[in-house]
Write an enzyme that holds these catalytic residues in place. Structure first.
Site, PDB file in Angstrom:
ATOM      1  N   LYS A 177       0.858  -1.184   0.000  1.00  0.00           N
ATOM      2  CA  LYS A 177       0.000   0.000   0.000  1.00  0.00           C
ATOM      3  C   LYS A 177       0.892   1.231   0.000  1.00  0.00           C
ATOM      4  O   LYS A 177       1.716   1.420   0.896  1.00  0.00           O
ATOM      5  CB  LYS A 177      -0.902  -0.006   1.230  1.00  0.00           C
ATOM      6  CG  LYS A 177      -1.751   1.248   1.346  1.00  0.00           C
ATOM      7  CD  LYS A 177      -2.734   1.154   2.490  1.00  0.00           C
ATOM      8  CE  LYS A 177      -3.536   2.434   2.617  1.00  0.00           C
ATOM      9  NZ  LYS A 177      -4.515   2.374   3.706  1.00  0.00           N
ATOM     10  N   LYS A 231      -2.188  -1.547  -3.913  1.00  0.00           N
ATOM     11  CA  LYS A 231      -3.054  -0.368  -3.855  1.00  0.00           C
ATOM     12  C   LYS A 231      -2.231   0.901  -3.908  1.00  0.00           C
ATOM     13  O   LYS A 231      -1.232   0.979  -3.187  1.00  0.00           O
ATOM     14  CB  LYS A 231      -3.833  -0.443  -2.537  1.00  0.00           C
ATOM     15  CG  LYS A 231      -4.645   0.764  -2.193  1.00  0.00           C
ATOM     16  CD  LYS A 231      -5.194   0.613  -0.812  1.00  0.00           C
ATOM     17  CE  LYS A 231      -5.997   1.853  -0.498  1.00  0.00           C
ATOM     18  NZ  LYS A 231      -6.495   1.847   0.844  1.00  0.00           N
TER      19      LYS A 231
HETATM   20  C1  PBG Z   1      -7.141   3.235   5.583  1.00  0.00           C
HETATM   21  C2  PBG Z   1      -7.598   3.153   4.186  1.00  0.00           C
HETATM   22  C3  PBG Z   1      -7.478   4.139   3.221  1.00  0.00           C
HETATM   23  C4  PBG Z   1      -8.041   3.627   2.059  1.00  0.00           C
HETATM   24  C5  PBG Z   1      -8.494   2.351   2.352  1.00  0.00           C
HETATM   25  N1  PBG Z   1      -8.194   2.061   3.669  1.00  0.00           N
HETATM   26  C6  PBG Z   1      -7.003   5.520   3.298  1.00  0.00           C
HETATM   27  C7  PBG Z   1      -5.648   5.843   3.705  1.00  0.00           C
HETATM   28  O1  PBG Z   1      -4.748   5.016   3.814  1.00  0.00           O
HETATM   29  O2  PBG Z   1      -5.455   7.039   3.963  1.00  0.00           O
HETATM   30  C8  PBG Z   1      -8.132   4.341   0.742  1.00  0.00           C
HETATM   31  C9  PBG Z   1      -9.090   3.798  -0.222  1.00  0.00           C
HETATM   32  C10 PBG Z   1      -9.416   4.714  -1.337  1.00  0.00           C
HETATM   33  O3  PBG Z   1      -8.808   5.781  -1.544  1.00  0.00           O
HETATM   34  O4  PBG Z   1     -10.343   4.365  -2.072  1.00  0.00           O
HETATM   35  N2  PBG Z   1      -8.094   2.716   6.465  1.00  0.00           N
END
Ligand code: PBG
Length: 350
Positions: free
Chosen positions: A210, A263
């Site tokens: 991520k 992601k």
């Molecule tokens: C954190 C989380 C995020 C997303 C999914 N889980 C945001 C982040 O890391 O700030 C982002 C998903 C998206 O942008 O569609 N719980």
């Protein structure tokens, strides 16, 4: 070299040129293009994210994500019926709690908004696959993904919070828990806690690679999880690194992840491909909020054809090697695929 006369050229006497391969043969009609298509999309490819909020009768559209809503638990059955109609059988739940605190205790509240949502979904549609997000950022008043010590997210103190959250979601009936926090050791901690609590059958889908991405902007509005200060660069990955992603994925698999996520999706297609070529585990891509918002915005301005661009994007993510895609486009895409199918049926006279 032979140069055709004007008459020969007009008559299309190309056979007098050196031999060449006619790739266009297999592009001539829709039917033949379908026959040789390497990558296809189906509703089963999609996991649909849902934002669940407290209250009743709430269906609040998210400004930067047109067509996506914060829903209260009582609105979920209607949403699930729509998804069933479209053939989408998996949802990923995010919670927006009524109250937040520094330690994110709402994340493991047995009567928390996500736990309630899981029970409601399993009551209404037991066969729908329920995946729950495990992270602190939606539950902490400072918006960070864990417990803060001296202004920094403390890795090891956060692990206990994540493990408790995952167990409470499993108790509520989640099929799969999906840690998205990027703390080190969280997959092992969650696996151990689930097993100890008698939930060895609950799978872990980890956000293994991520990235610290600008594409999460709209999500933070949707989930009200914008950090009050600073950013997430101390735990999420540097967008410049691809080899490091393979290490992250290997570690999560070693710690017990059943499924791994890359992601965002579109800016990281190379990482998806590399992961697909490196590992055998199921690989899911998250087509995130900013990717969705850009297509929606340009589509609504008439700058791009939203339907074409959406299906092309989703196809590219599968072509890169993702087995499934978490996407806000799921419902639109499933509807367009249904339309395409009936168009084909009409054309072949069924
Ligand atoms: C954190 C989380 C995020 C997303 C999914 N889980 C945001 C982040 O890391 O700030 C982002 C998903 C998206 O942008 O569609 N719980």
């Amino acid at each position: 070299m032979f140069v055709p006369s004007e008459e020969e050229a007009a008559a299309g006497q190309g056979s007098t040129f050196p031999p060449f391969r006619r790739m266009r043969r297999l592009r001539r009609t829709d039917a033949v293009r379908r026959l040789v298509r390497e990558t296809t999309l189906a509703p089963e490819d999609f996991v649909y994210p849902l934002f669940v909020t407290h209250g009743a009768g709430v269906r609040r559209e998210i400004g930067s994500m047109p067509g996506q809503f914060q829903l209260s638990v009582d609105e979920l059955p209607r949403e699930l019926d729509d998804l069933a109609e479209l053939g989408i059988g998996a949802v990923l739940l995010f919670g927006i709690p009524a109250e937040k605190d520094p330690s994110g205790s709402g994340a493991y509240d047995p009567d928390g908004v996500v736990q309630e949502a899981v029970r409601a979904i399993k009551w209404h549609a037991p066969d729908v696959l329920v995946i729950t997000d495990v992270c602190a950022c939606e539950y902490t008043d400072h918006g960070h993904c864990g417990i803060l010590v001296g202004g920094e997210v403390d890795n090891d103190r956060t692990l206990g919070l994540l493990a408790r959250a995952a167990v409470s979601q499993a108790v509520a009936g989640a099929d799969i828990v999906a840690p998205s926090d990027m703390m080190d050791g969280r997959v092992a901690a969650i696996r151990a806690a689930l097993d100890r609590a008698g939930h060895s059958q609950v799978a872990i889908m980890s956000y293994a690679a991520k990235y610290a991405s600008g594409f999460y902007g709209p999500f933070r509005e949707a989930a009200a999880s914008m950090p009050a200060f600073g950013d997430r660069c101390s735990h999420q990955m540097d967008p410049a690194n691809a080899r490091e992603a393979m290490t992250e994925i290997a570690i999560d698999l070693e710690e017990g992840a059943d499924i791994v996520i890359v992601k965002p999706a579109l800016p990281y297609l190379d990482v998806i491909r590399r992961a697909r070529d490196t590992i055998d585990a199921p690989l899911i891509a998250y087509n995130v909020s900013g990717e969705y918002a850009m297509v929606k915005a340009a589509g609504s301005l008439g700058w791009i054809d939203e339907r074409r661009v959406t299906l092309e994007t989703l196809t590219s993510i599968k072509r890169a090697g993702a087995s499934r895609i978490i996407t806000y486009h799921a419902k639109d895409a499933a509807r367009w695929l249904q339309e395409e199918r009936s168009e084909v049926r009409r054309r072949v006279g069924i």
